[in-house]
Write a protein that holds these residues in place. Sequence first.
Motif, mmCIF file in Angstrom:
data_model
loop_
_atom_site.group_PDB
_atom_site.id
_atom_site.type_symbol
_atom_site.label_atom_id
_atom_site.label_comp_id
_atom_site.label_asym_id
_atom_site.label_seq_id
_atom_site.Cartn_x
_atom_site.Cartn_y
_atom_site.Cartn_z
ATOM 1 N N ASP A 141 0.832 -1.207 0.000
ATOM 2 C CA ASP A 141 0.000 0.000 0.000
ATOM 3 C C ASP A 141 0.864 1.253 0.000
ATOM 4 O O ASP A 141 0.493 2.277 -0.578
ATOM 5 C CB ASP A 141 -0.913 -0.004 1.229
ATOM 6 C CG ASP A 141 -1.894 -1.168 1.220
ATOM 7 O OD1 ASP A 141 -2.558 -1.361 0.192
ATOM 8 O OD2 ASP A 141 -1.969 -1.892 2.230
ATOM 9 N N LEU A 164 3.808 1.493 -1.431
ATOM 10 C CA LEU A 164 4.305 1.613 -2.796
ATOM 11 C C LEU A 164 3.254 2.296 -3.680
ATOM 12 O O LEU A 164 3.582 3.128 -4.533
ATOM 13 C CB LEU A 164 4.639 0.214 -3.332
ATOM 14 C CG LEU A 164 5.226 0.101 -4.733
ATOM 15 C CD1 LEU A 164 6.473 0.945 -4.870
ATOM 16 C CD2 LEU A 164 5.527 -1.354 -5.058
ATOM 17 N N THR A 165 1.990 1.970 -3.466
ATOM 18 C CA THR A 165 0.907 2.611 -4.212
ATOM 19 C C THR A 165 0.845 4.109 -3.905
ATOM 20 O O THR A 165 0.640 4.931 -4.809
ATOM 21 C CB THR A 165 -0.438 1.945 -3.869
ATOM 22 O OG1 THR A 165 -0.371 0.554 -4.175
ATOM 23 C CG2 THR A 165 -1.575 2.576 -4.643
ATOM 24 N N GLU A 222 8.078 -7.000 -5.926
ATOM 25 C CA GLU A 222 8.042 -5.611 -6.381
ATOM 26 C C GLU A 222 8.356 -4.650 -5.236
ATOM 27 O O GLU A 222 9.128 -3.697 -5.396
ATOM 28 C CB GLU A 222 6.669 -5.304 -6.975
ATOM 29 C CG GLU A 222 6.585 -3.939 -7.640
ATOM 30 C CD GLU A 222 5.239 -3.707 -8.297
ATOM 31 O OE1 GLU A 222 5.165 -2.829 -9.186
ATOM 32 O OE2 GLU A 222 4.254 -4.368 -7.911
ATOM 33 N N TRP A 236 11.774 -2.324 -4.760
ATOM 34 C CA TRP A 236 11.629 -0.880 -4.542
ATOM 35 C C TRP A 236 12.360 -0.452 -3.279
ATOM 36 O O TRP A 236 12.984 0.615 -3.228
ATOM 37 C CB TRP A 236 10.140 -0.550 -4.433
ATOM 38 C CG TRP A 236 9.822 0.868 -4.062
ATOM 39 C CD1 TRP A 236 9.775 1.955 -4.896
ATOM 40 C CD2 TRP A 236 9.492 1.370 -2.755
ATOM 41 N NE1 TRP A 236 9.430 3.099 -4.191
ATOM 42 C CE2 TRP A 236 9.258 2.763 -2.869
ATOM 43 C CE3 TRP A 236 9.365 0.776 -1.497
ATOM 44 C CZ2 TRP A 236 8.906 3.563 -1.786
ATOM 45 C CZ3 TRP A 236 9.020 1.570 -0.405
ATOM 46 C CH2 TRP A 236 8.793 2.942 -0.558
ATOM 47 N N ASP A 265 3.322 5.986 -3.107
ATOM 48 C CA ASP A 265 4.461 6.594 -3.790
ATOM 49 C C ASP A 265 4.141 6.822 -5.268
ATOM 50 O O ASP A 265 4.442 7.881 -5.827
ATOM 51 C CB ASP A 265 5.683 5.686 -3.631
ATOM 52 C CG ASP A 265 6.960 6.334 -4.134
ATOM 53 O OD1 ASP A 265 7.131 7.554 -3.947
ATOM 54 O OD2 ASP A 265 7.796 5.616 -4.724
ATOM 55 N N ARG A 266 3.522 5.855 -5.905
ATOM 56 C CA ARG A 266 3.185 5.992 -7.325
ATOM 57 C C ARG A 266 2.167 7.093 -7.565
ATOM 58 O O ARG A 266 2.158 7.716 -8.627
ATOM 59 C CB ARG A 266 2.637 4.665 -7.840
ATOM 60 C CG ARG A 266 3.700 3.586 -7.992
ATOM 61 C CD ARG A 266 3.076 2.267 -8.326
ATOM 62 N NE ARG A 266 4.072 1.247 -8.613
ATOM 63 C CZ ARG A 266 3.824 -0.051 -8.607
ATOM 64 N NH1 ARG A 266 2.604 -0.497 -8.305
ATOM 65 N NH2 ARG A 266 4.770 -0.918 -8.883
ATOM 66 N N ARG A 267 1.321 7.325 -6.585
ATOM 67 C CA ARG A 267 0.310 8.368 -6.720
ATOM 68 C C ARG A 267 0.851 9.748 -6.351
ATOM 69 O O ARG A 267 0.119 10.730 -6.403
ATOM 70 C CB ARG A 267 -0.893 8.028 -5.827
ATOM 71 C CG ARG A 267 -1.657 6.798 -6.278
ATOM 72 C CD ARG A 267 -2.660 6.356 -5.217
ATOM 73 N NE ARG A 267 -3.607 7.426 -4.892
ATOM 74 C CZ ARG A 267 -4.303 7.488 -3.758
ATOM 75 N NH1 ARG A 267 -4.131 6.558 -2.825
ATOM 76 N NH2 ARG A 267 -5.153 8.471 -3.562
ATOM 77 N N GLY A 268 2.122 9.810 -5.951
ATOM 78 C CA GLY A 268 2.726 11.076 -5.591
ATOM 79 C C GLY A 268 2.279 11.600 -4.241
ATOM 80 O O GLY A 268 2.395 12.801 -3.972
#
Length: 398
Positions: free
Chosen positions: A225, A227-228, A249, A253, A230-233
């Motif tokens: 969660d 990591l998600t 994954e 990371w 982080d991807r969403r900024g």
Amino acid sequence: MTRLDKLVRPGCTVAFADGAGLPRGAAADELSRAAAEAGGVRLFLGWCPAPPEGLDLTAFAEVRTIMAGYALRRPVADGAVRYLPARLGTVPALLRDVIRPDVLVAPVVRVPGGWRFTMEASWLHAAVEAGAVVAGVPQHRPRTAHAGPLLDPARVVELETGADGPATIDWGGGPSDVQSVVGERVAALVPDGGRIQFAPGGVGAAFVAALRRPVHVDTGIVTPDVLTLDRRGLLRGLPVAPYLAGGEELYDWADGRPLVHPLENTHHPGRLSSGPPLTAVNTALQIDLDGQVNVEAVGREPVAGVGGQPDYMAAAARATGGLSVIALPSRHRGRPTLVESLSTAVSTPSHDVDVVVTEHATVDLRGLDRAERRAALSKAWAGETAPAPGPGRDGTER
């Protein structure tokens, strides 16, 4: 390099690293054989999110753990493992003063200047400071997210038996519709730029998915969660946690990032209650009408341990601008999660619970006396509007 039968002595105490780095397979089998041959060996286990494959519990004179649930649920229920009800913040002192392990079996990676642990720090440094020699399990694919101090090379003995790397931890499917509603309600409580702590699982995943503003993560377990986020900024800075658990994954990371810290740092009450406001979001098996929380068992069936929930809840309640939240669906398997009295011991006391969130209501308990708290919680579970005049927030239903 050496073998465990050279380190395990009759009557000694062995600590076995926990988390996703829990030694499995050949290393666990080697320890079991060495313990059976030596005799009288005591074993200390931490959080076991995956079965410790190869570990024969009958090879030890006694086995104790600080986390009753997950892969140890059945052994604890059967009496093969004794559960010590200790919150994580107290485990370093428990190891130094009471357990005092002689050997710590843990995954390690060689880095310039010495050795590091891998995807967990937790109580491992406390075990070393208590006098344990590190029986280091080398990793076939060296990766580390460890932010703690380097291990003294003189205290590390590399084992001949290596390991593939951290276990893949499946946190389950996505949240249910009810959990998603709960998560949306909780996300509305988090200030922009604040810190969040959340428990893994459906409610925690729903909460993180509902966030729409940047946050710092200061939590017990770094999961996918994060990591998600982080991807969403939406992730500010590096997460801080004693554990990291997920899949390849996440491990890729995290590799090379100093994310996991010893419990002495992650669960320090002064650190947690200072800095950006901390919103601690945890769930429960049961909550009673006074706001006391049970996360450990349903009846005599162990589900989890005390863990870090009371550490984070107390720190968030203490922090200026912080908020300690218990978030849970109003029913679990057809039964209300609000009960007149808990089926087992209190895991988190009511005075460390600021807000309770269900799919029906968000109830601010701050500033309420015992009678008002009982009335507010009863109405929340009935799906009615509950009064929430607690100071410091707007005191209204959300």
